[in-house]
Scaffold this motif. Structure first.
Motif, PDB file in Angstrom:
ATOM      1  N   ALA A 116      42.227  48.417  -1.485  1.00  0.00           N
ATOM      2  CA  ALA A 116      43.486  48.993  -1.008  1.00  0.00           C
ATOM      3  C   ALA A 116      43.325  49.466   0.434  1.00  0.00           C
ATOM      4  O   ALA A 116      42.278  49.275   1.072  1.00  0.00           O
ATOM      5  CB  ALA A 116      43.907  50.135  -1.921  1.00  0.00           C
ATOM      6  N   LEU A 117      44.357  50.102   0.963  1.00  0.00           N
ATOM      7  CA  LEU A 117      44.364  50.512   2.362  1.00  0.00           C
ATOM      8  C   LEU A 117      44.082  52.001   2.521  1.00  0.00           C
ATOM      9  O   LEU A 117      44.589  52.810   1.743  1.00  0.00           O
ATOM     10  CB  LEU A 117      45.723  50.205   3.000  1.00  0.00           C
ATOM     11  N   PRO A 118      43.325  52.360   3.535  1.00  0.00           N
ATOM     12  CA  PRO A 118      43.211  53.775   3.890  1.00  0.00           C
ATOM     13  C   PRO A 118      44.428  54.188   4.715  1.00  0.00           C
ATOM     14  O   PRO A 118      45.093  53.338   5.316  1.00  0.00           O
ATOM     15  CB  PRO A 118      41.949  53.814   4.742  1.00  0.00           C
ATOM     16  N   ALA A 119      44.708  55.467   4.752  1.00  0.00           N
ATOM     17  CA  ALA A 119      45.805  55.930   5.602  1.00  0.00           C
ATOM     18  C   ALA A 119      45.462  55.712   7.069  1.00  0.00           C
ATOM     19  O   ALA A 119      46.272  55.184   7.837  1.00  0.00           O
ATOM     20  CB  ALA A 119      46.097  57.399   5.332  1.00  0.00           C
ATOM     21  N   ILE A 120      44.251  56.108   7.459  1.00  0.00           N
ATOM     22  CA  ILE A 120      43.809  55.987   8.841  1.00  0.00           C
ATOM     23  C   ILE A 120      42.439  55.331   8.876  1.00  0.00           C
ATOM     24  O   ILE A 120      41.500  55.833   8.260  1.00  0.00           O
ATOM     25  CB  ILE A 120      43.716  57.367   9.541  1.00  0.00           C
ATOM     26  N   HIS A 121      42.323  54.223   9.587  1.00  0.00           N
ATOM     27  CA  HIS A 121      41.022  53.583   9.768  1.00  0.00           C
ATOM     28  C   HIS A 121      40.242  54.364  10.826  1.00  0.00           C
ATOM     29  O   HIS A 121      40.835  54.882  11.784  1.00  0.00           O
ATOM     30  CB  HIS A 121      41.222  52.131  10.212  1.00  0.00           C
ATOM     31  N   PRO A 122      38.924  54.474  10.675  1.00  0.00           N
ATOM     32  CA  PRO A 122      38.135  55.272  11.629  1.00  0.00           C
ATOM     33  C   PRO A 122      38.231  54.812  13.081  1.00  0.00           C
ATOM     34  O   PRO A 122      37.873  55.570  13.990  1.00  0.00           O
ATOM     35  CB  PRO A 122      36.699  55.127  11.098  1.00  0.00           C
ATOM     36  N   SER A 123      38.697  53.599  13.327  1.00  0.00           N
ATOM     37  CA  SER A 123      38.847  53.123  14.708  1.00  0.00           C
ATOM     38  C   SER A 123      39.827  53.981  15.509  1.00  0.00           C
ATOM     39  O   SER A 123      39.869  53.889  16.741  1.00  0.00           O
ATOM     40  CB  SER A 123      39.312  51.662  14.724  1.00  0.00           C
ATOM     41  N   GLN A 124      40.609  54.815  14.825  1.00  0.00           N
ATOM     42  CA  GLN A 124      41.548  55.699  15.525  1.00  0.00           C
ATOM     43  C   GLN A 124      40.825  56.813  16.277  1.00  0.00           C
ATOM     44  O   GLN A 124      41.390  57.381  17.219  1.00  0.00           O
ATOM     45  CB  GLN A 124      42.527  56.314  14.517  1.00  0.00           C
ATOM     46  N   LEU A 144      50.079  56.095  -0.021  1.00  0.00           N
ATOM     47  CA  LEU A 144      51.102  56.142   1.021  1.00  0.00           C
ATOM     48  C   LEU A 144      51.017  54.927   1.931  1.00  0.00           C
ATOM     49  O   LEU A 144      52.049  54.417   2.390  1.00  0.00           O
ATOM     50  CB  LEU A 144      50.966  57.420   1.854  1.00  0.00           C
ATOM     51  N   ALA A 145      49.798  54.469   2.214  1.00  0.00           N
ATOM     52  CA  ALA A 145      49.630  53.300   3.067  1.00  0.00           C
ATOM     53  C   ALA A 145      49.784  52.001   2.289  1.00  0.00           C
ATOM     54  O   ALA A 145      50.335  51.017   2.804  1.00  0.00           O
ATOM     55  CB  ALA A 145      48.254  53.335   3.739  1.00  0.00           C
ATOM     56  N   THR A 146      49.310  51.977   1.047  1.00  0.00           N
ATOM     57  CA  THR A 146      49.230  50.720   0.298  1.00  0.00           C
ATOM     58  C   THR A 146      50.521  50.375  -0.435  1.00  0.00           C
ATOM     59  O   THR A 146      50.960  49.214  -0.427  1.00  0.00           O
ATOM     60  CB  THR A 146      48.065  50.795  -0.711  1.00  0.00           C
ATOM     61  N   GLY A 147      51.135  51.369  -1.084  1.00  0.00           N
ATOM     62  CA  GLY A 147      52.296  51.084  -1.932  1.00  0.00           C
ATOM     63  C   GLY A 147      53.437  50.389  -1.220  1.00  0.00           C
ATOM     64  O   GLY A 147      53.931  49.345  -1.694  1.00  0.00           O
ATOM     65  N   PRO A 148      53.907  50.908  -0.075  1.00  0.00           N
ATOM     66  CA  PRO A 148      55.017  50.227   0.605  1.00  0.00           C
ATOM     67  C   PRO A 148      54.684  48.812   1.069  1.00  0.00           C
ATOM     68  O   PRO A 148      55.537  47.920   1.021  1.00  0.00           O
ATOM     69  CB  PRO A 148      55.302  51.151   1.800  1.00  0.00           C
ATOM     70  N   VAL A 149      53.433  48.581   1.492  1.00  0.00           N
ATOM     71  CA  VAL A 149      53.042  47.247   1.947  1.00  0.00           C
ATOM     72  C   VAL A 149      53.035  46.272   0.779  1.00  0.00           C
ATOM     73  O   VAL A 149      53.581  45.161   0.872  1.00  0.00           O
ATOM     74  CB  VAL A 149      51.657  47.304   2.623  1.00  0.00           C
ATOM     75  N   VAL A 150      52.442  46.663  -0.328  1.00  0.00           N
ATOM     76  CA  VAL A 150      52.401  45.789  -1.497  1.00  0.00           C
ATOM     77  C   VAL A 150      53.822  45.496  -1.987  1.00  0.00           C
ATOM     78  O   VAL A 150      54.158  44.354  -2.331  1.00  0.00           O
ATOM     79  CB  VAL A 150      51.543  46.421  -2.609  1.00  0.00           C
ATOM     80  N   GLY A 151      54.669  46.528  -2.008  1.00  0.00           N
ATOM     81  CA  GLY A 151      56.045  46.315  -2.433  1.00  0.00           C
ATOM     82  C   GLY A 151      56.774  45.317  -1.551  1.00  0.00           C
ATOM     83  O   GLY A 151      57.471  44.416  -2.046  1.00  0.00           O
ATOM     84  N   LEU A 152      56.631  45.454  -0.244  1.00  0.00           N
ATOM     85  CA  LEU A 152      57.288  44.525   0.681  1.00  0.00           C
ATOM     86  C   LEU A 152      56.825  43.095   0.467  1.00  0.00           C
ATOM     87  O   LEU A 152      57.632  42.149   0.462  1.00  0.00           O
ATOM     88  CB  LEU A 152      56.991  44.934   2.124  1.00  0.00           C
ATOM     89  N   LEU A 153      55.521  42.915   0.305  1.00  0.00           N
ATOM     90  CA  LEU A 153      54.996  41.561   0.144  1.00  0.00           C
ATOM     91  C   LEU A 153      55.470  40.941  -1.166  1.00  0.00           C
ATOM     92  O   LEU A 153      55.813  39.753  -1.221  1.00  0.00           O
ATOM     93  CB  LEU A 153      53.469  41.582   0.226  1.00  0.00           C
TER      94      LEU A 153
END
Length: 314
Positions: A116-124, A144-153
């Motif tokens: 799944a996705l993290p909210a913030i990747h350490p590259s920030q 918060l990061a993963t749910g909307p993306v999966v839903g859209l796809l």
């Protein structure tokens, strides 16, 4: 600018309809992307112009950065920026094809161990970010990061290997929600509204709706906000209303609220339009630039929500 000696042209006072006032606000304050989005949704503008403006935020790794999500500054790609980009593409009917295939490769590259996705990747790290978005070296998966993306796809019938584990994560996260807060519930709804397993989605939504009401996570009476506590860590006055959960009549969250409750919520949303034509942001403001860039985003979403529920924009 040097004076030419010519008299300035008289300015016509803006019309007072909600849409006309919002249009004036957009031209006055918005980034090019939000100008193009407003034109697409309300003025008959084309999708190509929106996609061209969005491309300025895309990076070589096929993620999106450059403060597309205003509370994260700097050039690096982030899941929250990329989810924002997918929402823009979805709204203009362009969430598919090779461009989304490339986005999924980026999502794969930044996913956590459970897919799944993290909210913030350490590259920030090293770039400005809102204080309520902490940066850690090994961030956990985040609904918060993963749910909307999966839903859209899923809504756009995108099939990619990344989706399998990410979807499993979303089901597990949504079904284990016990003590939550409005943004997490909204992310869950964004997933459930487009999840393929409709009976399972409806059962989850029914449980979440009871939780929202029991824990007073939706302000059901805008004239008595003191009766609805703001979630811990939120800004003062950062209430969430029925329309925040059910942005369209077809959302599973619409069943959580009576017609009267939804009507009051939409009345409140309409009256929040400010004198300059824009809508306010309710979350914590931490930098002038991010606040300025966020208000046009909020304004466009307010107008889209009102229109989706059949309210006249004038």
């Amino acid at each position: 600018m040097a004076e030419t000696g010519a008299s300035p042209l008289p300015q016509t006072p803006p019309a007072r309809s909600p849409l006309a006032r919002a249009e004036h606000f957009i031209w006055l304050t918005a980034r090019v992307l939000e100008q193009r989005r407003f034109a697409y949704h309300f003025l008959g503008g084309g999708a190509d112009a929106v996609e061209t403006a969005l491309a300025a935020y895309r990076n070589d790794d096929e993620g999106y950065g450059h403060a597309l999500e205003p509370d994260l500054r700097g050039p690096v790609s982030q899941p929250l920026h990329t989810g924002h980009a997918l929402r823009v593409l979805d709204a203009i009917g362009r969430c598919g094809g090779q461009r989304v295939e490339r986005v999924c490769r980026y999502l794969t590259s930044v996913s956590t161990a459970d897919g799944a996705l993290p909210a913030i990747h350490p590259s920030q790290r090293g770039y400005p970010a809102a204080p309520f978005l902490p940066i850690v070296d090994d961030p956990p998966s985040d609904l918060l990061a993963t749910g909307p993306v999966v839903g859209l796809l899923h809504r756009n019938e995108v099939w990619h290997a990344w989706l399998f584990r990410a979807t499993d994560f979303c089901w597990q996260a949504v079904e284990s929600v016990e003590r939550s807060h409005p943004y997490e519930i909204e992310a869950a709804v964004a997933f459930l509204d487009s999840a393929v397993d409709r009976p399972r989605a409806e059962a989850c939504a029914d449980r979440l709706g009871r939780l929202v009401r029991e824990r007073r996570l939706a302000a059901l009476d805008p004239e008595n906000l003191a009766a609805f506590p703001v979630a811990p860590g939120y800004a003062e006055g950062e209430h969430h209303f029925p329309h925040d959960y059910a942005g369209t009549p077809g959302s599973l969250a619409r069943a959580w609220f009576t017609d009267e409750e939804m009507s009051r919520s939409l009345d409140h949303l309409a009256t929040e339009q400010q004198e300059d034509g824009g809508w306010p942001i309710r979350w914590r403001q931490w930098a002038p630039g991010s606040a300025l860039e966020s208000r046009p985003l909020v304004t466009i979403e307010a107008l889209r929500t009102l229109r989706a529920h059949g309210r006249s924009l004038g």
